[in-house]
Design an enzyme around this catalytic site. Sequence first.
Site, PDB file in Angstrom:
ATOM      1  N   ARG A  23       0.949  -0.924   0.289  1.00  0.00           N
ATOM      2  CA  ARG A  23      -0.381  -0.057  -0.011  1.00  0.00           C
ATOM      3  C   ARG A  23       0.938   1.616   0.416  1.00  0.00           C
ATOM      4  O   ARG A  23       0.075   2.611  -0.183  1.00  0.00           O
ATOM      5  CB  ARG A  23      -0.617  -0.088   0.751  1.00  0.00           C
ATOM      6  CG  ARG A  23      -1.808  -0.979   1.176  1.00  0.00           C
ATOM      7  CD  ARG A  23      -2.624  -0.683   2.491  1.00  0.00           C
ATOM      8  NE  ARG A  23      -1.641  -1.634   3.620  1.00  0.00           N
ATOM      9  CZ  ARG A  23      -1.999  -1.006   4.930  1.00  0.00           C
ATOM     10  NH1 ARG A  23      -3.168  -0.697   5.441  1.00  0.00           N
ATOM     11  NH2 ARG A  23      -1.400  -1.891   5.781  1.00  0.00           N
ATOM     12  N   GLN A  46       2.545  26.164  15.809  1.00  0.00           N
ATOM     13  CA  GLN A  46       2.061  26.625  14.494  1.00  0.00           C
ATOM     14  C   GLN A  46       2.806  26.376  13.369  1.00  0.00           C
ATOM     15  O   GLN A  46       3.378  25.709  13.927  1.00  0.00           O
ATOM     16  CB  GLN A  46       2.486  27.832  14.471  1.00  0.00           C
ATOM     17  CG  GLN A  46       2.357  29.075  12.909  1.00  0.00           C
ATOM     18  CD  GLN A  46       2.990  30.580  12.942  1.00  0.00           C
ATOM     19  OE1 GLN A  46       2.726  31.441  13.921  1.00  0.00           O
ATOM     20  NE2 GLN A  46       3.108  30.297  11.828  1.00  0.00           N
ATOM     21  N   ARG A  59      14.654  32.087   0.682  1.00  0.00           N
ATOM     22  CA  ARG A  59      14.016  32.364   1.220  1.00  0.00           C
ATOM     23  C   ARG A  59      14.771  32.161   2.149  1.00  0.00           C
ATOM     24  O   ARG A  59      15.150  31.529   3.015  1.00  0.00           O
ATOM     25  CB  ARG A  59      12.828  31.629   1.438  1.00  0.00           C
ATOM     26  CG  ARG A  59      11.629  31.924   0.458  1.00  0.00           C
ATOM     27  CD  ARG A  59      10.345  31.370   0.862  1.00  0.00           C
ATOM     28  NE  ARG A  59       9.292  31.308  -0.077  1.00  0.00           N
ATOM     29  CZ  ARG A  59       8.257  31.786  -0.156  1.00  0.00           C
ATOM     30  NH1 ARG A  59       8.588  32.671   0.352  1.00  0.00           N
ATOM     31  NH2 ARG A  59       7.481  31.726  -1.713  1.00  0.00           N
ATOM     32  N   HIS A  62      15.787  33.497   8.067  1.00  0.00           N
ATOM     33  CA  HIS A  62      15.238  34.495   8.911  1.00  0.00           C
ATOM     34  C   HIS A  62      15.641  33.586  10.729  1.00  0.00           C
ATOM     35  O   HIS A  62      15.856  32.558  10.589  1.00  0.00           O
ATOM     36  CB  HIS A  62      13.547  33.656   8.867  1.00  0.00           C
ATOM     37  CG  HIS A  62      13.750  34.311   7.052  1.00  0.00           C
ATOM     38  ND1 HIS A  62      12.816  33.725   6.161  1.00  0.00           N
ATOM     39  CD2 HIS A  62      14.022  35.534   6.913  1.00  0.00           C
ATOM     40  CE1 HIS A  62      12.517  34.551   5.049  1.00  0.00           C
ATOM     41  NE2 HIS A  62      13.751  35.362   5.236  1.00  0.00           N
ATOM     42  N   LYS A  72      12.049  25.110  14.788  1.00  0.00           N
ATOM     43  CA  LYS A  72      11.386  24.991  13.739  1.00  0.00           C
ATOM     44  C   LYS A  72      11.795  23.053  13.938  1.00  0.00           C
ATOM     45  O   LYS A  72      13.501  22.934  13.495  1.00  0.00           O
ATOM     46  CB  LYS A  72      11.545  25.731  12.377  1.00  0.00           C
ATOM     47  CG  LYS A  72      11.587  26.718  13.049  1.00  0.00           C
ATOM     48  CD  LYS A  72      12.052  28.115  11.475  1.00  0.00           C
ATOM     49  CE  LYS A  72      12.153  29.366  11.668  1.00  0.00           C
ATOM     50  NZ  LYS A  72      12.530  30.143  10.589  1.00  0.00           N
ATOM     51  N   HIS A 119      17.552  30.402   9.636  1.00  0.00           N
ATOM     52  CA  HIS A 119      16.838  29.463   8.679  1.00  0.00           C
ATOM     53  C   HIS A 119      16.748  29.734   7.699  1.00  0.00           C
ATOM     54  O   HIS A 119      16.594  30.865   7.311  1.00  0.00           O
ATOM     55  CB  HIS A 119      15.895  28.957   8.955  1.00  0.00           C
ATOM     56  CG  HIS A 119      15.351  27.903   7.801  1.00  0.00           C
ATOM     57  ND1 HIS A 119      14.081  27.720   7.296  1.00  0.00           N
ATOM     58  CD2 HIS A 119      15.625  26.407   7.364  1.00  0.00           C
ATOM     59  CE1 HIS A 119      13.743  26.968   6.624  1.00  0.00           C
ATOM     60  NE2 HIS A 119      14.720  26.125   6.938  1.00  0.00           N
ATOM     61  N   TYR A 132       6.545  23.755   7.413  1.00  0.00           N
ATOM     62  CA  TYR A 132       7.369  24.280   9.179  1.00  0.00           C
ATOM     63  C   TYR A 132       5.987  23.660   9.954  1.00  0.00           C
ATOM     64  O   TYR A 132       4.805  24.430  10.462  1.00  0.00           O
ATOM     65  CB  TYR A 132       6.822  25.445   8.840  1.00  0.00           C
ATOM     66  CG  TYR A 132       7.991  26.060   8.317  1.00  0.00           C
ATOM     67  CD1 TYR A 132       9.311  27.423   8.595  1.00  0.00           C
ATOM     68  CD2 TYR A 132       8.020  26.244   6.328  1.00  0.00           C
ATOM     69  CE1 TYR A 132       9.910  27.397   8.189  1.00  0.00           C
ATOM     70  CE2 TYR A 132       8.832  27.145   6.077  1.00  0.00           C
ATOM     71  CZ  TYR A 132      10.027  27.952   6.419  1.00  0.00           C
ATOM     72  OH  TYR A 132      11.004  28.057   5.872  1.00  0.00           O
ATOM     73  N   ASP A 168      14.646  40.017   1.709  1.00  0.00           N
ATOM     74  CA  ASP A 168      15.518  39.266   1.886  1.00  0.00           C
ATOM     75  C   ASP A 168      16.109  39.924   1.002  1.00  0.00           C
ATOM     76  O   ASP A 168      17.981  39.277   1.947  1.00  0.00           O
ATOM     77  CB  ASP A 168      14.908  37.859   1.654  1.00  0.00           C
ATOM     78  CG  ASP A 168      14.268  37.097   2.577  1.00  0.00           C
ATOM     79  OD1 ASP A 168      13.474  37.955   3.724  1.00  0.00           O
ATOM     80  OD2 ASP A 168      13.601  35.925   2.031  1.00  0.00           O
TER      81      ASP A 168
END
Length: 187
Positions: A23, A46, A59, A62, A72, A119, A132, A168
């Site tokens: 499966r 979150q 990106r 941060h 995270k 990150h 995230y 950025d």
Amino acid sequence: MKLEALPLPGAFRIVLQPATDERGFFARRFCAATFADHGLETDFVQRSVSHNNRCGTLRGLHFQTPPHAETKIVRCTRGAAFDVIVDLQPGSATFGRWHGEVLTADNHTALYIPRGFAHGFQTLEDRTEIDYEITPAYVPGFASGVRFDDVDIGITWPIEAPIMSERDRNLATLKEISAAESFRLPC
């Protein structure tokens, strides 16, 4: 699931241990007891997703400043990305050093990024999604970052001429943010 320590203190690679059959597979990607046994955060409040239309999108880098510094867990759920973390922990023997690795939807690997780290990532395929899990929740007034091309950090990104936001692209260098009197590193 297996936790493998990365060369930067407190950061881990999370490797799924899938149980497979005709499966498909089933695998644990988070276990509060296992995380607690390793001294890791367990209260991820979150969940977010970053969808990126084009290969080469970058990106980051941060982080959030205290008292809202983030931990995270990131993983790639579609496509592929070169994911990077940078140690910004004051007094750390690896301060300013980075670690990067490829996360794909197929390699079933995630990164645990503790407080005190920046990150970022660069997509390696069109339509890449990064999932995230974050604690604490995002607080816009505490959002910060460091330049992706800071020569003192020296990240080797896989794709030249990245697709980036102006925000950025114009982040400060590590030296600039460390020298700012009002700035607090994310620890």
